[in-house]
Enzyme design. Structure first.
Site, PDB file in Angstrom:
ATOM      1  N   GLU A 131      53.852 111.321  63.259  1.00 50.82           N
ATOM      2  CA  GLU A 131      54.819 111.243  64.203  1.00 50.82           C
ATOM      3  C   GLU A 131      54.973 110.218  65.064  1.00 50.82           C
ATOM      4  O   GLU A 131      55.995 109.461  65.394  1.00 50.82           O
ATOM      5  CB  GLU A 131      55.183 112.727  64.788  1.00 50.82           C
ATOM      6  CG  GLU A 131      55.301 113.828  63.999  1.00 50.82           C
ATOM      7  CD  GLU A 131      56.564 113.718  63.088  1.00 50.82           C
ATOM      8  OE1 GLU A 131      57.435 112.889  63.303  1.00 50.82           O
ATOM      9  OE2 GLU A 131      56.699 114.467  61.924  1.00 50.82           O
ATOM     10  N   CYS A 146      48.693 107.165  52.057  1.00 48.31           N
ATOM     11  CA  CYS A 146      48.904 106.433  53.570  1.00 48.31           C
ATOM     12  C   CYS A 146      49.441 107.654  54.479  1.00 48.31           C
ATOM     13  O   CYS A 146      50.243 108.672  54.243  1.00 48.31           O
ATOM     14  CB  CYS A 146      50.037 105.462  53.553  1.00 48.31           C
ATOM     15  SG  CYS A 146      50.535 104.968  55.140  1.00 48.31           S
ATOM     16  N   CYS A 168      51.255  99.287  56.436  1.00 43.87           N
ATOM     17  CA  CYS A 168      51.627 100.313  57.729  1.00 43.87           C
ATOM     18  C   CYS A 168      50.884  99.707  59.009  1.00 43.87           C
ATOM     19  O   CYS A 168      51.420  99.711  60.109  1.00 43.87           O
ATOM     20  CB  CYS A 168      51.354 101.700  57.444  1.00 43.87           C
ATOM     21  SG  CYS A 168      52.952 102.298  56.412  1.00 43.87           S
TER      22      CYS A 168
HETATM   23 ZN    ZN Z   1      57.749 111.498  59.020  1.00 41.15          ZN
HETATM   24 ZN    ZN Z   2      51.808 103.007  54.428  1.00 45.59          ZN
END
Ligand code: ZN
Ligand code: ZN
Length: 184
Positions: A131, A146, A168
């Protein structure tokens, strides 16, 4: 503007705040503070669903954040919903300041299973990182392990890892404070 504020929504076990604090330090290198939160969340309760409206809680914590709050993260032990979803583990503002997480369905006992403190700890950390990752501009990732992979069920939470995939992680590094980058 350097702290991530953890905001208890109603009654929240202190251990959950400790777990989240550890997750924030480990994943984002940011310090945490515990804010006053929202002691009375009854206004967000929907009696027909026996759940709490996540957006009403999110709006409350972002409307007047502490002056040194870089992010405000609400944490609830009650069940959350949005009208279009049966339930939600959490909700966040993409590239914004606020996020909400519920530990309600991260407990084994919700599924009629024996309490597993280590598993619960891991689930809370994964979903907190997920989050908060959204607030740093990260969208859902298709890498199966991930941490930014979206989770519909708790099995999905257990399947993915607690790490960001390299793509990411790179995006996150550009968004974190002190790093010049694509997402500001
Ligand atoms: Zn999410
Ligand atoms: Zn990712």
């Amino acid at each position: 503007m350097s702290h991530v504020y953890l905001m208890p929504l109603g009654r929240v076990a202190p251990v959950i705040l400790e777990i989240m604090s550890r997750a924030v330090v480990d994943a984002f290198g940011l310090g945490t503070r515990v804010g006053h939160g929202v002691p009375d969340i009854s206004y967000a309760y929907d009696p027909t669903r026996n759940q709490y409206h996540v957006s009403k809680l999110l709006m409350e914590i972002i409307k007047d954040p502490p002056a040194d709050a870089m992010r405000v993260v609400g944490i609830a032990e009650v069940d959350l919903f949005l009208p279009i979803f049966t339930f939600l583990f959490g909700e966040a503002q993409l590239g914004g300041k606020g996020a909400i997480l519920s530990a309600h369905r991260l407990h084994n006992k919700f599924y009629g299973l024996k309490h597993d403190p280590q598993l619960f700890d891991e689930r809370v950390r994964k979903e907190a990182i997920h989050e908060i990752g959204h607030t740093f501009g990260l969208i859902h990732c298709f890498d199966p392990v991930c941490v930014m992979r979206s989770s519909t069920y708790v099995e999905d939470v257990d399947y993915k890892s607690i790490e960001f995939c390299s793509s990411c992680q790179t995006r996150l590094n550009h968004s974190l404070p002190g790093k010049k980058g694509l997402f500001g």
